[in-house]
Design a protein around this motif. Structure first.
Motif, PDB file in Angstrom:
ATOM      1  N   PHE A  61       0.865  -1.179   0.000  1.00  0.00           N
ATOM      2  CA  PHE A  61       0.000   0.000   0.000  1.00  0.00           C
ATOM      3  C   PHE A  61       0.903   1.231   0.000  1.00  0.00           C
ATOM      4  O   PHE A  61       2.134   1.130   0.144  1.00  0.00           O
ATOM      5  CB  PHE A  61      -0.950   0.001   1.207  1.00  0.00           C
ATOM      6  CG  PHE A  61      -0.301  -0.294   2.525  1.00  0.00           C
ATOM      7  CD1 PHE A  61       0.254   0.715   3.303  1.00  0.00           C
ATOM      8  CD2 PHE A  61      -0.241  -1.608   3.005  1.00  0.00           C
ATOM      9  CE1 PHE A  61       0.857   0.440   4.521  1.00  0.00           C
ATOM     10  CE2 PHE A  61       0.366  -1.902   4.229  1.00  0.00           C
ATOM     11  CZ  PHE A  61       0.910  -0.871   4.992  1.00  0.00           C
ATOM     12  N   ALA A  62       0.314   2.380  -0.185  1.00  0.00           N
ATOM     13  CA  ALA A  62       1.063   3.643  -0.124  1.00  0.00           C
ATOM     14  C   ALA A  62       0.554   4.440   1.067  1.00  0.00           C
ATOM     15  O   ALA A  62      -0.582   4.268   1.506  1.00  0.00           O
ATOM     16  CB  ALA A  62       0.900   4.429  -1.414  1.00  0.00           C
ATOM     17  N   VAL A  63       1.383   5.327   1.590  1.00  0.00           N
ATOM     18  CA  VAL A  63       1.016   6.098   2.770  1.00  0.00           C
ATOM     19  C   VAL A  63       1.304   7.578   2.513  1.00  0.00           C
ATOM     20  O   VAL A  63       2.330   7.940   1.917  1.00  0.00           O
ATOM     21  CB  VAL A  63       1.792   5.626   4.019  1.00  0.00           C
ATOM     22  CG1 VAL A  63       1.490   6.518   5.220  1.00  0.00           C
ATOM     23  CG2 VAL A  63       1.447   4.170   4.329  1.00  0.00           C
ATOM     24  N   SER A  64       0.394   8.416   2.961  1.00  0.00           N
ATOM     25  CA  SER A  64       0.569   9.868   2.930  1.00  0.00           C
ATOM     26  C   SER A  64       0.373  10.402   4.338  1.00  0.00           C
ATOM     27  O   SER A  64      -0.455   9.883   5.086  1.00  0.00           O
ATOM     28  CB  SER A  64      -0.449  10.494   1.974  1.00  0.00           C
ATOM     29  OG  SER A  64      -0.370  11.908   2.000  1.00  0.00           O
ATOM     30  N   TRP A  65       1.143  11.439   4.696  1.00  0.00           N
ATOM     31  CA  TRP A  65       0.928  12.100   5.979  1.00  0.00           C
ATOM     32  C   TRP A  65       1.434  13.536   5.900  1.00  0.00           C
ATOM     33  O   TRP A  65       2.081  13.947   4.933  1.00  0.00           O
ATOM     34  CB  TRP A  65       1.573  11.344   7.129  1.00  0.00           C
ATOM     35  CG  TRP A  65       3.066  11.351   7.243  1.00  0.00           C
ATOM     36  CD1 TRP A  65       3.840  12.136   8.056  1.00  0.00           C
ATOM     37  CD2 TRP A  65       4.001  10.481   6.567  1.00  0.00           C
ATOM     38  NE1 TRP A  65       5.172  11.824   7.936  1.00  0.00           N
ATOM     39  CE2 TRP A  65       5.296  10.816   7.025  1.00  0.00           C
ATOM     40  CE3 TRP A  65       3.863   9.450   5.626  1.00  0.00           C
ATOM     41  CZ2 TRP A  65       6.444  10.164   6.566  1.00  0.00           C
ATOM     42  CZ3 TRP A  65       4.990   8.811   5.163  1.00  0.00           C
ATOM     43  CH2 TRP A  65       6.270   9.158   5.625  1.00  0.00           C
ATOM     44  N   ARG A  66       1.095  14.323   6.924  1.00  0.00           N
ATOM     45  CA  ARG A  66       1.407  15.744   6.941  1.00  0.00           C
ATOM     46  C   ARG A  66       2.217  16.105   8.180  1.00  0.00           C
ATOM     47  O   ARG A  66       2.020  15.527   9.256  1.00  0.00           O
ATOM     48  CB  ARG A  66       0.112  16.562   6.935  1.00  0.00           C
ATOM     49  CG  ARG A  66       0.313  18.069   6.808  1.00  0.00           C
ATOM     50  CD  ARG A  66      -0.983  18.823   7.065  1.00  0.00           C
ATOM     51  NE  ARG A  66      -1.336  18.852   8.490  1.00  0.00           N
ATOM     52  CZ  ARG A  66      -2.059  19.811   9.076  1.00  0.00           C
ATOM     53  NH1 ARG A  66      -2.531  20.806   8.356  1.00  0.00           N
ATOM     54  NH2 ARG A  66      -2.330  19.756  10.366  1.00  0.00           N
ATOM     55  N   THR A  67       3.124  17.065   8.010  1.00  0.00           N
ATOM     56  CA  THR A  67       3.816  17.696   9.131  1.00  0.00           C
ATOM     57  C   THR A  67       3.966  19.183   8.801  1.00  0.00           C
ATOM     58  O   THR A  67       3.547  19.642   7.738  1.00  0.00           O
ATOM     59  CB  THR A  67       5.222  17.114   9.363  1.00  0.00           C
ATOM     60  OG1 THR A  67       6.027  17.380   8.207  1.00  0.00           O
ATOM     61  CG2 THR A  67       5.172  15.620   9.633  1.00  0.00           C
ATOM     62  N   ASP A  68       4.609  19.912   9.686  1.00  0.00           N
ATOM     63  CA  ASP A  68       4.954  21.289   9.341  1.00  0.00           C
ATOM     64  C   ASP A  68       6.177  21.288   8.423  1.00  0.00           C
ATOM     65  O   ASP A  68       6.747  20.233   8.099  1.00  0.00           O
ATOM     66  CB  ASP A  68       5.158  22.134  10.595  1.00  0.00           C
ATOM     67  CG  ASP A  68       6.334  21.689  11.463  1.00  0.00           C
ATOM     68  OD1 ASP A  68       7.247  20.990  10.958  1.00  0.00           O
ATOM     69  OD2 ASP A  68       6.350  22.033  12.662  1.00  0.00           O
ATOM     70  N   ALA A  69       6.592  22.486   8.010  1.00  0.00           N
ATOM     71  CA  ALA A  69       7.645  22.602   7.004  1.00  0.00           C
ATOM     72  C   ALA A  69       9.041  22.274   7.540  1.00  0.00           C
ATOM     73  O   ALA A  69      10.001  22.222   6.760  1.00  0.00           O
ATOM     74  CB  ALA A  69       7.636  24.016   6.425  1.00  0.00           C
TER      75      ALA A  69
END
Length: 457
Positions: A61-69
Motif C-alpha cells: 500500500f502507499a502512505v501519505s501524511w502531513r507535518t509542518d515545514a
C-alpha cells in the motif's frame, strides 16, 4: 466575511418547517472551527495519515501524511506485526515531500510507496515527524483471490464532517470490523469558502482510525475542484491543491485525468475510479471511456466495481450528466460491471441497467454526510429503494461466487440489501427484504435555511 463567519458572528436562528409546524433550528457552520482559530495548524507531529492502495493490493500500500515545514525527509518504518512490543527490526523507507501553503500555515505532505509485502499479512507501521513518530498502525494486505473480503462504501461526506460524519464512520466500522478497504465516492469536503484546510482537517478527524486500519480509495468530486477566474469569460474548473497531496494513489489513470482516475486489484475485485467532474467539465469523457474499456477488458477479477462521483442516472431533479451517459455508460453496460458506486446527489437510490432482466450493472447512489437533497419524481418511478433525509454507509462482502451488499443508516439499521451470485458468465440478483426498515422521506417542507430543494443543509 464568509457566509460561515457571518453565521458565527450573528448567531442567526432560521425557521424551518417540520411536518407543517414551525421549529427554531440553529444553522450549524460547515466546520466547528471558530473564525480566526488555527485548530488544524501543522506541527512536527505527523497527522492526516492515510493508507491508499497500490495497483496490486496484495503486495502493499502507499502512505501519505502531513507535518509542518520543518520536516522534509521523513521515514516510514514497517514490520510484520507481532504480539510482543519487540516486533523485530523494521524496514525503513524514505518519503518524498511536497510543500503546501494553507490558511493554517505552511505544511509538508509526505508520500511513500510500501511494496514487496506478503499477501494477507498484518503489518505494523509508523511515520516520522520532527524528532517524533506516529503510533504504530496495523494494516493487513489484501488476501489472495478466493479469500473473503469485506469493504466499505461511503457517499458524499462534504459538510459538517466532525459533527455528523464521525458517527457514520464509527457505525460502519462497528458493523464491519473486518473491513480492509474503504471507498469514498467523492466530495469528501465542500471547499471554496476559505476554509479548505479546516475542512480537510475535519475529514481526517471524522475518519478517526479508519485511514490507518484499512486502505482508502477516494474518487474526486466536483467539490474537490474550485472555480478559477469565477464569473469571468476565463472561468474554469481547477483541481484543488489538497487532492494530489492528501492521498498517494496508484498513478495509472486515464489521459487528461491522471491525478484523479486510477484502478487497482484487491482480492477478487478490480476497482476502477473515474473523475466525473473532469469528464463533464474538462473534456475528458471520451478519453476516460476508452481507458475504462481497456481496464475492464483486461480484468482477470471475478468482480468488477466502478466508482464515479456523478451518477449515470441522477436521482435529483434537473440533473442530467449527459457526457457520462453518452460515453461511459455504454462501457459499463457492455462489460456488465457488477456495481457502479456513486454520490453527488445527496439521496439514496438504486436501479439496474438498461437491459431488462439482467442483474448487472447495479447503479448505487448514496450519501454519508449532513447535506440532504430531495428525490425527483423520475427517481421514485425508476429506482427502488430510495431515501431522503438519511445518512448511510454500505458494507460489501465478497466471498467466492457471492457479493453481498448492505446499505445501513447512521444508526446501523438495514435500509437496502441484495446479493449477486455468479452463474456461469452471468449474475443472478437476489433481493433481501427481511429486516429492512421502511421508506424514508424528508418530513420538512423547507430546509433550515428555507430552501425547498433541500431537506437539510
Amino acid at each position: 466575511m464568509s457566509a460561515r463567519q457571518d453565521v458565527l458572528r450573528r448567531g442567526v436562528l432560521l425557521l424551518a418547517l417540520a411536518g407543517g409546524a414551525q421549529a427554531n433550528t440553529a444553522v450549524e457552520p460547515n466546520t466547528r472551527v471558530p473564525a480566526a482559530v488555527m485548530h488544524y495548524a501543522p506541527s512536527g507531529f505527523p497527522d492526516r495519515i492515510v493508507a491508499s492502495p497500490l495497483q496490486d493490493g496484495a503486495s502493499g500500500f502507499a502512505v501519505s501524511w502531513r507535518t509542518d515545514a520543518s520536516v522534509s525527509a521523513p521515514i516510514l518504518e514497517i514490520v510484520v506485526a507481532g504480539d510482543s512490543p519487540d516486533m523485530g527490526a523494521p524496514r525503513r523507507l524514505a518519503a518524498a515531500s511536497r510543500a503546501q501553503a494553507t490558511e493554517n500555515g505552511q505544511a509538508h505532505q509526505h508520500h511513500v510507496r510500501v511494496d514487496g509485502l506478503q499477501a494477507d499479512t498484518l503489518y505494523a507501521w509508523r511515520v516520522q515527524g520532527d524528532r517524533t513518530w506516529s503510533a504504530w498502525h496495523h494494516t493487513r494486505t489484501a488476501p489472495a483471490p478466493g479469500q473473503p473480503l469485506t469493504l466499505l462504501y461511503f457517499g458524499d461526506t462534504q459538510n459538517k464532517n466532525v459533527s455528523l460524519t464521525t458517527r457514520v464512520v464509527r457505525e460502519a466500522m462497528r458493523h464491519a470490523p473486518d473491513a480492509r478497504l474503504a471507498l469514498y465516492a467523492g466530495d469528501l469536503v465542500s471547499g471554496g469558502d476559505g476554509e479548505d484546510d479546516n475542512e480537510w482537517g475535519e475529514w481526517f478527524e471524522a475518519a478517526g482510525a479508519l485511514p490507518t486500519s484499512m486502505v482508502v480509495a477516494p474518487a474526486a468530486g466536483n467539490h474537490e475542484y474550485f472555480e478559477e477566474f469565477e464569473d469571468t469569460p476565463r472561468e474554469r474548473r481547477v483541481l484543488g491543491a489538497h487532492w494530489p497531496l492528501a492521498f498517494a494513489l496508484p498513478g495509472n489513470g486515464a489521459p487528461g485525468a491522471q491525478a484523479t482516475s486510477y484502478w487497482f486489484d484487491y482480492q477478487d475485485a478490480r476497482v476502477v475510479v473515474l473523475d466525473g467532474t473532469s469528464a463533464l467539465d474538462l473534456g475528458t469523457a471520451q478519453a476516460q471511456a476508452r481507458w475504462l474499456e481497456q481496464v475492464l477488458a483486461g480484468s482477470p477479477a471475478r468482480w468488477n466495481l466502478v466508482m464515479v462521483h456523478q451518477p449515470m442516472f441522477s436521482p435529483r431533479q434537473d440533473r442530467e450528466n449527459r457526457l457520462l451517459r453518452e460515453h461511459v455508460l455504454p462501457v459499463l453496460e457492455r462489460h456488465r460491471v457488477d456495481l457502479v458506486l456513486q454520490g453527488h446527489d445527496h439521496v439514496y437510490g438504486r436501479r439496474g441497467g438498461r437491459v431488462a432482466g439482467q442483474a448487472t450493472p447495479q447503479y448505487l447512489v448514496s450519501v454519508a454526510g449532513a447535506k440532504q437533497y430531495r428525490l425527483s419524481t423520475q427517481a421514485r418511478a425508476s429506482m427502488a429503494p430510495v431515501a431522503e433525509d438519511t445518512q448511510l454507509f454500505q458494507v460489501l462482502r465478497i466471498d467466492g461466487q457471492h457479493l453481498r451488499y448492505e446499505a445501513r443508516t447512521a444508526t446501523g439499521r438495514l435500509y437496502d440489501a441484495f446479493e449477486l451470485v455468479r452463474d456461469g458468465d452471468g449474475r443472478q440478483l437476489h433481493e433481501r427484504s427481511e429486516d429492512r426498515i421502511g421508506p424514508r422521506d424528508c418530513p420538512r417542507a423547507l430546509s433550515p435555511k428555507g430552501r425547498g430543494d433541500r431537506c437539510w443543509e
